[in-house]
Write an enzyme that holds these catalytic residues in place. Structure first.
Site, mmCIF file in Angstrom:
data_model
loop_
_atom_site.group_PDB
_atom_site.id
_atom_site.type_symbol
_atom_site.label_atom_id
_atom_site.label_comp_id
_atom_site.label_asym_id
_atom_site.label_seq_id
_atom_site.Cartn_x
_atom_site.Cartn_y
_atom_site.Cartn_z
ATOM 1 N N ASP A 81 -2.780 -2.289 10.144
ATOM 2 C CA ASP A 81 -2.645 -1.801 8.963
ATOM 3 C C ASP A 81 -3.944 -3.377 8.703
ATOM 4 O O ASP A 81 -3.481 -3.472 6.987
ATOM 5 C CB ASP A 81 -1.439 -1.942 8.299
ATOM 6 C CG ASP A 81 -1.186 -0.190 8.068
ATOM 7 O OD1 ASP A 81 -1.752 0.569 8.282
ATOM 8 O OD2 ASP A 81 -0.109 0.242 8.170
ATOM 9 N N LYS A 112 0.604 -1.111 -0.206
ATOM 10 C CA LYS A 112 0.155 -0.406 0.047
ATOM 11 C C LYS A 112 1.336 1.167 0.377
ATOM 12 O O LYS A 112 1.854 1.023 0.534
ATOM 13 C CB LYS A 112 -0.883 0.232 1.212
ATOM 14 C CG LYS A 112 -0.453 0.247 2.166
ATOM 15 C CD LYS A 112 0.039 1.488 3.713
ATOM 16 C CE LYS A 112 0.734 1.398 4.525
ATOM 17 N NZ LYS A 112 1.513 2.732 4.697
#
Ligand code: ATP
Length: 288
Positions: free
Chosen positions: A137, A10
């Site tokens: 996350d 990401k």
């Protein structure tokens, strides 16, 4: 039988820190984007109990210290059943300690695989709640795509996909300590914040310029001088034709956003001459 899954890296289109919570975590507000730089995971059952992790990087933990093994442990504890013996092999391509959620995305890929094979009726929300026990996350990494992440990172809202664009991603060779950056945020006031609402409306309108001009990571504002190379790489990306450039997560990786594919490829190649961990990337959509 071996099952395989990709674990996407990401980048942060925005990263904002709203304050520190009574539980010690920071209240975050981030626009996240998956990119097609990925680790590849293989999972198979084995006779021996426990989870063993191997990877193409010999220095990564091989036991419960690997977040991929922790994901399996938390998953079966949630189901309330004994975990089968598991072998997990990770072909690492996402740089480690890079601000690209490499470990979290491996854990998320394990959770997606385990749900598919051991609890296919488990709802996505339930899987994301399990993921939140593994790491802040991890819920986003389970889902992927373009999303707003709030709270510790676990409160997720899907956002419209990015308009067509390309990235050159570059990780300098030094690591940045995430706790060190959070400590900087606590001692120095943040005076500027990303225009998160503006970023969301730019995404809603498919306005690439609007997205590019709102890339913002507050960690850059407290970055100690010793990490100044981050800003030099950002400058290089702009000189190489990026519309905008930003650091991702707690760094040190920097990415440039390009309108033109060939331009992004050339920029990644140019940076590779100095920084081996430089990549041309495209964005990817949701994983589930
Ligand atoms: P984030 O963007 O979420 O802050 P990061 O990219 O900065 O993550 P990671 O590469 O995910 O950092 O991991 C950093 C630490 O986690 C390293 O010390 C590494 O040894 C440990 N670790 C445990 N499991 C893994 C894994 N599967 N992949 C990478 N690192 C792992």
């Amino acid at each position: 039988m071996t099952h395989t899954e990709s674990a996407w890296a990401k980048i942060n289109l925005t990263l904002d820190i709203l304050g520190r919570r009574p539980d010690g975590y920071h209240e975050m507000k981030m626009v996240m984007q998956s990119i097609d730089l990925c680790d590849n995971l293989e999972l198979s059952e084995r006779e021996a109990p426990g989870t063993a992790v191997s990877s193409t990087l010999p220095y990564l933990p091989r036991d419960g210290g690997n977040i991929a093994a922790k994901a399996a442990e938390v998953f079966f504890a949630h189901l309330g059943r004994p975990a089968p013996g598991l072998d997990i092999h990770i072909r690492k391509q996402i740089p480690v300690c890079a601000g690209m959620a490499g470990g979290s995305s491996d854990a998320a890929a394990v959770l997606r695989l385990l749900r598919r094979h051991y609890a296919p009726s488990m709802l996505e929300e339930e899987l994301e709640a399990v993921a939140a026990q593994v790491g802040s996350d991890v819920p986003y990494c389970v889902r992927g795509g373009t999303a707003l992440a709030r709270g510790r990172g676990e409160i997720l809202t899907d956002l419209p996909p990015l308009p067509a664009c390309y990235f050159a991603v570059c990780k300098p060779t030094f690591p940045i300590s995430t706790p060190e950056l959070f400590a900087q945020v606590r001692t120095r006031r943040l005076h500027c914040h990303p225009d998160t609402a503006g970023m969301i409306s730019a995404l809603e309108q498919g306005d690439l310029e609007g997205v590019a001009h709102r890339l913002y990571n507050v960690f850059e504002d407290v970055l100690p001088r010793k990490y100044a190379q981050v800003f030099e790489i950002k400058r290089s990306l702009l000189d190489l034709g990026a519309i905008a450039a930003s650091m991702t997560g707690s760094g040190p990786t920097v990415f440039g956003l390009f309108r033109d594919e060939e331009n992004a490829r050339q920029a990644a190649d140019a940076l590779k001459a100095h920084f081996p961990a430089s990549f041309f990337c495209k964005n990817v959509g949701r994983a589930v």
